[in-house]
Design a protein around this motif. Structure first.
Motif, PDB file in Angstrom:
ATOM      1  N   VAL A   1       0.853  -1.197   0.000  1.00 47.74           N
ATOM      2  CA  VAL A   1       0.000   0.000   0.000  1.00 47.74           C
ATOM      3  C   VAL A   1       0.886   1.242   0.000  1.00 47.74           C
ATOM      4  O   VAL A   1       1.825   1.345   0.783  1.00 47.74           O
ATOM      5  N   LYS A   2       0.550   2.176  -0.885  1.00 49.56           N
ATOM      6  CA  LYS A   2       1.219   3.479  -0.918  1.00 49.56           C
ATOM      7  C   LYS A   2       0.140   4.547  -0.817  1.00 49.56           C
ATOM      8  O   LYS A   2      -0.807   4.556  -1.611  1.00 49.56           O
ATOM      9  N   GLY A   3       0.258   5.425   0.156  1.00 46.74           N
ATOM     10  CA  GLY A   3      -0.736   6.473   0.368  1.00 46.74           C
ATOM     11  C   GLY A   3      -0.164   7.847   0.121  1.00 46.74           C
ATOM     12  O   GLY A   3       1.039   8.073   0.242  1.00 46.74           O
TER      13      GLY A   3
ATOM     14  N   PHE B   1       3.312  10.446  -5.130  1.00 47.65           N
ATOM     15  CA  PHE B   1       4.045   9.315  -4.576  1.00 47.65           C
ATOM     16  C   PHE B   1       5.488   9.425  -5.043  1.00 47.65           C
ATOM     17  O   PHE B   1       5.739   9.573  -6.237  1.00 47.65           O
ATOM     18  N   TYR B   2       6.418   9.359  -4.099  1.00 47.63           N
ATOM     19  CA  TYR B   2       7.832   9.555  -4.400  1.00 47.63           C
ATOM     20  C   TYR B   2       8.619   8.563  -3.570  1.00 47.63           C
ATOM     21  O   TYR B   2       8.685   8.681  -2.340  1.00 47.63           O
ATOM     22  N   PHE B   3       9.179   7.547  -4.220  1.00 39.85           N
ATOM     23  CA  PHE B   3       9.927   6.545  -3.471  1.00 39.85           C
ATOM     24  C   PHE B   3      10.970   5.870  -4.355  1.00 39.85           C
ATOM     25  O   PHE B   3      10.925   5.970  -5.585  1.00 39.85           O
TER      26      PHE B   3
ATOM     27  N   LYS C   1      17.483   8.176  -7.776  1.00 39.80           N
ATOM     28  CA  LYS C   1      17.156   6.750  -7.636  1.00 39.80           C
ATOM     29  C   LYS C   1      15.683   6.540  -7.318  1.00 39.80           C
ATOM     30  O   LYS C   1      15.295   5.478  -6.862  1.00 39.80           O
ATOM     31  N   ARG C   2      14.871   7.575  -7.565  1.00 38.14           N
ATOM     32  CA  ARG C   2      13.459   7.514  -7.167  1.00 38.14           C
ATOM     33  C   ARG C   2      12.524   7.701  -8.345  1.00 38.14           C
ATOM     34  O   ARG C   2      12.877   8.323  -9.333  1.00 38.14           O
ATOM     35  N   TYR C   3      11.323   7.156  -8.167  1.00 38.24           N
ATOM     36  CA  TYR C   3      10.229   7.435  -9.089  1.00 38.24           C
ATOM     37  C   TYR C   3       9.300   8.443  -8.442  1.00 38.24           C
ATOM     38  O   TYR C   3       9.086   8.421  -7.220  1.00 38.24           O
ATOM     39  N   SER C   4       8.734   9.292  -9.256  1.00 39.44           N
ATOM     40  CA  SER C   4       7.756  10.273  -8.801  1.00 39.44           C
ATOM     41  C   SER C   4       6.483  10.062  -9.623  1.00 39.44           C
ATOM     42  O   SER C   4       6.516  10.090 -10.849  1.00 39.44           O
ATOM     43  N   PHE C   5       5.384   9.814  -8.942  1.00 41.89           N
ATOM     44  CA  PHE C   5       4.088   9.612  -9.590  1.00 41.89           C
ATOM     45  C   PHE C   5       3.156  10.741  -9.175  1.00 41.89           C
ATOM     46  O   PHE C   5       3.075  11.062  -7.981  1.00 41.89           O
TER      47      PHE C   5
END
Length: 184
Positions: A60-62, A84-86, A142-146
């Motif tokens: 789950v990503k909130g 979302f940024y992880f 090294k991260r994705y940003s949605f």
């Protein structure tokens, strides 16, 4: 000699919200479980069909609820986005079968003179979000940003960060239909 007990479970607010939604959107014989290990990575929830014991693991990503910018509303219409940024390893190394992105949409209820916050979900198999990332995402370090935009009136959802792509097929009930079918 006594033994000290530590908190052995971990359920954050977004996971609790998704659990409630899953209870409403999955079939009667499907139960929601949570791992009892606070250090467990990748798996936040487990769905199990109690008749045939098939299981699905979920990450789950909130997101916070964001007030949409006027330029976004002009460009995209009603709705709002979740951010979302992880680390990209979270998707590419995940052992979970599905990701559920929880987006809180600010909505005006004019007849009541109020605004409400509605939770909406994008429920997507890990393999498919990996493929979408490879095709559409530009890593930021090294991260994705949605930036998932959700319009509950039109039942449309898309990521407008990097390259725009639609995730309508995974929004709310349509995403849960895939979960239910997989657990049959």
């Amino acid at each position: 000699m006594g033994k000290a007990y530590k908190n052995f479970w971990s359920l954050n607010t977004d996971e609790a919200v998704v659990t409630g939604i899953l209870r409403d959107e999955t079939k009667r014989d499907i139960e929601v479980f949570m791992p009892l290990n606070a250090q467990m990575k990748d798996v936040d929830l487990v769905l199990m069909n109690m008749k045939n014991t098939k299981t699905i693991t979920i990450q789950v990503k909130g997101s916070k609820a964001y007030e949409p910018r006027k330029s976004e509303v002009k460009k995209f219409g009603k709705g709002s986005s979740g951010w979302f940024y992880f680390d990209k390893k979270i998707i590419h190394n995940s052992t979970a079968k599905y990701f559920i992105f929880l987006v809180y949409v600010l909505k005006e209820v004019k007849e009541k003179g109020r605004r409400v916050i509605e939770p909406h979900t994008i429920t997507i198999p890990t393999k498919e979000i990996r493929d979408l990332c490879k095709k559409n995402k530009i890593p930021h370090g090294k991260r994705y940003s949605f930036y998932f935009w959700v319009n509950p009136d039109t039942k449309k959802a898309f990521d407008f960060r990097d390259n725009l792509y639609h995730v309508d097929d995974y929004l709310d009930k349509r995403g849960f239909e895939k979960l239910n079918k997989e657990l049959e």
